[in-house]
Structure formats: structure tokens, C-alpha cells
Design an enzyme around this catalytic site. Structure first.
Site, short mmCIF file in Angstrom:
data_model
loop_
_atom_site.label_atom_id
_atom_site.label_comp_id
_atom_site.label_asym_id
_atom_site.label_seq_id
_atom_site.Cartn_x
_atom_site.Cartn_y
_atom_site.Cartn_z
N ARG A 58 -23.44 -18.68 -37.20
CA ARG A 58 -22.55 -17.49 -37.16
C ARG A 58 -22.57 -16.85 -35.78
NH1 ARG A 58 -24.28 -12.71 -39.14
NH2 ARG A 58 -25.37 -13.70 -40.85
N TYR A 78 4.18 -10.13 -34.13
CA TYR A 78 4.00 -11.01 -35.29
C TYR A 78 3.81 -10.19 -36.57
CZ TYR A 78 1.91 -15.02 -37.76
OH TYR A 78 1.62 -16.03 -38.63
N ASP A 118 -1.64 -10.84 -27.19
CA ASP A 118 -1.54 -12.07 -27.99
C ASP A 118 -0.66 -13.03 -27.19
OD1 ASP A 118 -0.75 -14.13 -29.71
OD2 ASP A 118 -0.60 -12.83 -31.46
N LYS A 142 -1.57 -23.10 -33.16
CA LYS A 142 -0.28 -23.43 -32.58
C LYS A 142 -0.46 -24.44 -31.44
CE LYS A 142 0.80 -20.36 -35.62
NZ LYS A 142 1.04 -18.96 -35.33
C1 PLP Z 1 0.51 -17.75 -35.86
C2 PLP Z 1 0.36 -16.53 -35.05
C3 PLP Z 1 -0.67 -15.62 -35.30
C4 PLP Z 1 -1.65 -15.79 -36.43
O1 PLP Z 1 -2.44 -16.92 -36.26
P1 PLP Z 1 -3.12 -17.70 -37.50
O2 PLP Z 1 -3.83 -18.81 -36.84
O3 PLP Z 1 -2.02 -18.12 -38.42
O4 PLP Z 1 -4.05 -16.72 -38.16
C5 PLP Z 1 -0.77 -14.50 -34.48
N1 PLP Z 1 0.11 -14.30 -33.48
C6 PLP Z 1 1.11 -15.14 -33.22
C7 PLP Z 1 2.03 -14.85 -32.09
C8 PLP Z 1 1.28 -16.29 -33.99
O5 PLP Z 1 2.30 -17.13 -33.73
#
Ligand code: PLP
Length: 400
Positions: free
Chosen positions: A60, A114, A187, A212
Site C-alpha cells: 500500500r 470530465y 488533469d 487512456k
Molecule cells: C477517463 C478520464 C478520467 C477518469 O479516469 P478513470 O481511469 O476512468 O478513473 C478523468 N479525466 C479524464 C479527462 C478522463 O478522460
């Protein structure tokens, strides 16, 4: 050890904890599934547990497979250190919570972010007493005015907005945030470190959904926070308590995916640019959104922040006169392109915001956000451009 033990003990101990040959080094990082790490002496374990000495003690806290991924991401984003988490959302929660430690419990956030991030802010942070102010990050005057007025502990935005692909002046926003002592969290999932490095423009913490582009093959859920030096220790100690750790198998898959990130992402950007240019000439297409557009409303920000020659791998477009049923006919006509949710994979993926990312947004609100019922978003894959083009052509031909 062996001879003296009874079978129940042998089952637990024999064959385990073998040291590799002193000078043999595995060429890729193994998947370390061990949850606990031991040392030759209790005194060493004590100093590791007490942070007087670097080392792993419990998964962890840290793990060698995750550490390899974290070192790579910290390097790519020009950060001090990173934390690998079980999802992008877990990464966002940790990053925002880290930013708010020792600061006013308030966040100024970009309005177009998002969907799950809006839920995180409105359903989790608000109930914990955090004040959230939304403003348009691409209206620099309005956004900096909101920062100056509410003097928040944290400013949050995305490097490229979804699905209309707007780009805010992160460098100028970071100046305004710094002036009031706020931490900037970005992000950067849509950009990847190949397109933009938010820490270079004044951000303090950068978040990725590794699900992604980083993973890139549609087979791993994960997240990453990259931190500057000032926030690193606090972020790690928060994570030790909250426990959002990425599993080591997922860390391995992400590391494996990232070995081809540059090849994949450059090809995806090329395909997206060619798609945008083709779609603009298509008689059934009303409007195309892409960052290379000379008349893009944020062309100046794109010039200032993006790596030269790259404009991202997402294209959105509106289909002339299409309602929901016509968009469904278009989607059903696609043979190769994957209709679904997500982005950044090797396969081209088409998302219909109305039924996916913006499903829970009220129609009036969607309209105000500029997300019309005839808008679709394509995340370009690495296939041959001609195959992507002809598949979209088939889909468009299916619309009566
Ligand atoms: C997919 C996504 C998230 C969330 O990510 P997860 O891996 O699905 O938890 C956050 N921000 C953006 C811009 C995303 O495309």
C-alpha cells in the site's frame, strides 16, 4: 531451514524469497505481487518503516513495479515524484485532497470538465465542506477574476476540454493562482506528456487517467499523479492512509503500454489531423472541432502550450440535421471503429456524448455548454488512415 520444518511450514516457505544471481538483472521490471518486504535485520526494517532509509515494506506504501512506472512518469512530466493509483478518479481525489492540505478548503474549477470529476467535486468535496466555484477557464479575465475573488486553496482545470477541445492559458492561470497561494491541479489525460507538460507552465500536480493513452490498449484501469517537490511527501502520506494503490499487474501493463506511447500518440495525432481535414470537406458534416484549426478560439493558447506540430488525437464533429436516431444509424453503420466510451486506445473509438459522457447533463445545460445532439467525438487510433476514413464514410452514408 528446509529439513527442520514440518510440511505445513514447508508449504509456506520453501522456494520463496530467492535472491537473483548478484549480477543478473531482468530486462523488464517483473510484476512484484509480494505485499510485504523483509530485510536482513530488524534494525533495517525499523529504519525503512521509520522513513530513515529508502525501501519497500508494504505494497500500500510502495512496490517495485509501481515505482518503475512512477519514476518514468515523474521524468516525463518534469515532476519530482509520482503516485500510481487504481484509476484516474482515485488519482484526482488524491491530487485535490493533497492540494487542499494546509490551504483554504475551496476550489476554483474550470466549468467544462470530465463528468465524474464534477460528481467528485459536487457530491464528495462539497459535503466535506469544500466550496466549489465554477468558471470558464478559456475566458482568462473571468477565470482569473474568480481566483482573485475567492482566493481558493486549489485551482483545477483540464489541459484539453472534452468534447469541444478548448485549451485554457494554463501559464497565465498558474500566475494568478500563485499570487493567491493556490495550488494548481491539471488533469492532462487528453494531452499526454508528449503534447503538454503542465508542471512546466506552473502547475503543482498533474493527473492522468492511465486507462487512456498511457495504457493505450483498452486493457488496464489506472491513474497517476505527478507532483512537484513541495507536495510530494504529503501526497504519499495521504495515499498511505487512503490506500488507492495501483495493482502491480496493472502497473506492469501500463509500463508495457508506455514503451510505445510516443509511436502511438504521434500516429494518433496524425490520423486525427487528417480526419479533421477530410471531415471539413464532407457534405454531411456541419462543423469540425480540432486543435489545428487556424480559427480555433484558443489558437494562441495552443501555440503557447502544445509541442510544435502536434494538436492532439481527438476530433469532434457535428452531422448536418442529425438527431439521436440518425446518430444511432450512423454508429450502427460503422464496421471497424469501436462505438463506446473511453479514448486513447490503439483502435479508433467513437463516442456519442449524449448517451455517454454527457448523459446525465440536463438538455438545457448541454445546449449552454455547446454540446449539441448531432455532435460525436472520435478518438483516433493507430490504424491506416484510409480504413478509418472509409469506415466513417460508410457510417455517414447510412444516414438518410
Ligand atoms: C477517463 C478520464 C478520467 C477518469 O479516469 P478513470 O481511469 O476512468 O478513473 C478523468 N479525466 C479524464 C479527462 C478522463 O478522460
Amino acid at each position: 531451514m528446509e529439513a527442520a520444518m514440518k510440511i505445513d511450514s514447508e508449504l509456506v516457505h520453501v522456494g520463496e524469497r530467492k535472491r537473483l544471481n548478484a549480477d543478473a538483472i531482468p530486462s523488464t521490471t517483473p510484476i512484484y505481487l509480494g505485499t510485504t518486504y523483509l530485510y536482513e535485520s530488524a534494525a533495517t526494517l525499523d529504519s525503512v518503516m521509520g522513513h530513515h532509509r529508502e525501501g519497500h515494506s508494504y505494497s500500500r506504501y510502495s512496490n517495485p513495479t509501481n515505482e518503475a512506472l512512477e519514476q518514468l512518469m515523474a521524468m516525463l512530466e518534469h515532476g519530482y515524484g509520482a503516485l500510481a493509483t487504481a484509476s484516474g478518479m482515485a488519482a484526482l481525489a488524491i491530487a485535490l485532497e493533497t492540494a487542499l492540505l494546509d490551504r483554504p478548503r475551496s476550489i476554483v474549477a474550470a466549468r467544462s470538465i470530465y463528468g465524474a470529476t464534477i460528481s467528485l467535486l459536487d457530491q464528495i468535496f462539497v459535503t466535506q465542506g469544500v466550496e466549489i466555484t465554477y468558471a470558464d477557464a478559456c475566458d482568462l479575465d473571468a477565470f482569473t477574476a474568480a481566483i482573485e475573488k475567492s482566493k481558493p486553496g486549489c485551482v483545477f482545470l483540464e489541459s484539453i476540454s472534452n468534447p469541444l477541445l478548448r485549451v485554457a492559458r494554463l501559464d497565465k492561470i498558474a500566475d494568478a493562482a500563485r499570487a493567491v497561494g493556490a495550488a494548481v491541479v491539471v488533469d492532462s489525460t487528453f494531452a499526454t506528456p508528449l503534447l503538454m507538460r503542465p508542471l512546466d507552465f506552473g502547475a503543482h500536480l498533474v493527473v492522468h487517467s492511465a486507462t487512456k493513452y498511457l495504457g493505450g490498449h483498452g486493457d488496464v484501469l489506472g491513474g497517476i499523479v505527478v507532483s512537484d517537490e513541495a507536495h510530494y511527501a504529503a501526497m504519499r502520506s495521504l495515499a498511505r492512509i487512503l490506500g488507492p494503490s495501483l495493482g502491480s499487474f496493472e502497473a506492469y501493463l501500463t509500463l508495457r503500454g508506455m514503451k510505445t506511447l510516443a509511436l502511438r500518440f504521434r500516429r494518433q495525432c496524425e490520423n486525427a489531423k487528417a480526419l479533421a481535414e477530410w471531415l471539413r470537406t464532407h457534405p454531411k458534416v456541419e462543423r469540425v472541432y480540432y486543435c489545428s484549426d487556424a480559427s480555433h478560439p484558443d489558437a494562441e493558447a495552443i501555440r503557447a502550450l502544445f509541442a510544435p506540430g502536434l494538436f492532439g488525437a481527438i476530433v469532434s464533429f457535428e452531422i448536418k440535421g442529425a438527431d439521436k436516431s440518425k446518430i444511432f444509424a450512423f454508429m450502427d453503420g460503422l464496421k471497424m471503429i469501436v462505438p463506446g466510451t473511453s479514448l486513447g486506445d490503439v483502435h479508433t473509438l467513437l463516442l456519442y456524448p449524449l448517451i455517454a459522457s454527457h448523459r446525465d447533463v440536463a438538455p438545457k445545460m448541454r445546449e449552454r455548454m455547446g454540446i449539441r445532439d448531432n455532435l460525436v467525438r472520435v478518438a483516433a487510433g493507430i490504424e491506416d488512415f484510409e480504413d478509418i476514413r472509409s469506415d466513417l464514410e460508410k457510417g455517414l452514408a447510412g444516414i438518410q
